[in-house]
Structure formats: C-alpha cells, structure tokens
Design a protein around this motif. Structure first.
Motif: not given
Lengths: 142, 142
Positions: B27-30, B61-62, B67-68, B73-74
């Motif tokens: 969530v924080e990374i998003a 992070v990696y 995954l994202f 989503i990215i």
DNA sequence: ATTCGTGCAAACCCTTTGCAAAGAG
DNA sequence: CTCTTTGCAAAGGGTTTGCACGAAT
C-alpha cells in the motif's frame, strides 16, 4: 550507408569517413556488425569476431560499440534493460519485441506519425525516434 | 484508473481489484507511485516510502514493482539500460528522453500511427507500444 | 616521445535470489 | 495452521574502468 561493405579496405574507409581511426580490431568488429541486418549483443559480437582470424578483448568490444554508436554507424536498441543490442544504421525501421522470448523483429515504417510528434523543448534537437511494439504469445488483437 | 493521492482503504481496494494481496508495504509503495504523474526509479521509490511511517526493504521494493507492472497498475519505462523507471499506468502517452541529462518528459499522443503499425506474427498479441523521442542539446530540427 | 588503442582483471551498480522470520487469511 | 510476503545479505551479470603494454606518427 549501404549495408554490404565487404572488403577490409572498404570497411577501413567507412570508418575513416566517420572520423574513426581504422584499426585491425575495429575493422573486424565493423565487419561482423555490418555483415547483414541483425541485432547482436556485445557478447555475440565478441564471439563472432573471435571465430575469425583476429582476437578482440571484451573491453575493446565495448569501447568500440560505444564509439561506433556515437559516430552513427550502428544504433543501440534498448528494449530490455538487461542487455543492449546493436544493429547497423540502416533506413528508418522499428522493432517488434517478444517479451517472452526476447526475439526482436524489424518492421519498416515511414514514420508517417512524424507529423504527430511533439514539438521538442527549445534548445533541444531530436536525435532519434524509437518505436517498440511489445508482443507476447496469445490471440491476435481483439 | 484515476490518478490522485488516495486513502489507505482506496489503495488497498485498488490492489485487490488487481488480484494483489494488500499488505502494508504494498500500500505504501502504491501510494508513492500513484501520487502523481512521475517517473521514478526503484531507488527513488524506496527513499520516498522510507521517509514515511513505514520502512520497506530493497527486495520488497523490487518484488513489488515487478508485481505491480505485471498486474498493470504501473508501467516500466525503458529508455536507458542502466536503470528502469516506473510510472502510473495512465492514458496513452509517450516519452521524450534527453540523452544528455537523463530527463524524461511525457507527451500525449493518440497513436494515430496505430493504423500504420505492422501486423504482428500469427499467435502473438500486442501488449504495448512505446515511442521514445531521443533529444539532446542543440539547434531545433533543421 | 607523445598520443591513441588494446587487453586483462577488477570494480561497478542495478537487480535478483536464498533463506529464515513475520504476516495474512 | 498453511501459504504468502518481507527483509537481509549475498550472488548475479552486463558494462565500465584502471592501468600497463603495444602500435602509430
């Protein structure tokens, strides 16, 4: 630039025409790169050259690839961050990149879209336009 | 997908909508990635997130960026082999890349050139089309 | 002599991986 | 309780660099 310089003399002249001192190693690297339309990695260049009469070190291959790219006789193809590919600088074309297999296919495109390109900010000049179509196994476009 | 800072709940729902288990770190990374239009590297993501309340490790992070990107989503922006940039998946746009400075600028393009895209080989599907305009300091187009 | 090019090996740096501990459901 | 996710540190791998040797003028 044509795509069939063949003799050592022709290759050496080509290099000189681009302000590159023609050395034995550079000529052999150029011979390998310019032999035909292809996309090759630094490692592949080294392997191919070293099957021939002369041996070239890794450092020289990398130095030379960067030099050639800077002088415009080859182009870097950046589709995957893990490895750079190099190709002869030929007429404008772009790439279909298979993200599953890493395969790279050329496609000709006159860049009719040039018309729709953005105006670049003041003081900058366009040095290239790359179009990459990423594909993977699956049904054709719906 | 909209592009605004969101509440933790909204972010968690967004992740679930994309079949991603919503964890604190994700969530924080998003939140960091989706805060606004931007291009950030993995390192920048880690730095930004870690200025907040929660700490995230490099491996996470990696893992999360990959995954994202896989879930859509990215998007990865590959302009320079030495570092991947990530951006929110927003409407179709492309990039002007300053090869001198590494600066990356968006430009909107409806891809009118879609019409001129090649037919992809049988059994393949297009997953994306990237256009990169490379620029550097110098006079405008002659 | 001075400059440029080459080669070897080590350094670099972003990214990935192995494995144990913590968290989600 | 079981599977997934996280974190640390170490490994990985293409590319770059330091430095000495060799070639060319």
């Amino acid at each position: 630039m044509e795509l069939h310089p063949r003799t050592t003399t022709e290759l050496a002249n080509l290099l000189r025409d681009h302000d590159i001192t023609a050395t034995l190693q550079r000529v052999e690297i150029a011979r390998t790169l310019l032999a035909k339309k292809q996309h090759v990695s630094a490692e592949q260049v080294m392997t191919k050259v070293n099957k021939g009469r002369y041996i070239v070190s890794k450092a020289t291959v990398y130095n030379t690839l960067r030099l050639f790219a800077g002088k415009g006789i080859i182009k870097e193809v950046i589709v995957n961050p893990s490895k750079i590919f190099y190709e002869p600088s030929t007429t404008s074309h772009h790439h279909i990149y298979n993200v599953d297999t890493g395969e790279l296919i050329d496609f000709e495109a006159e860049l009719p879209q040039m018309a729709s390109l953005p105006e670049v900010p003041e003081g900058l000049m366009v040095v290239g336009v790359d179009v990459t179509v990423r594909v993977r196994a699956g049904a054709a476009v719906a």
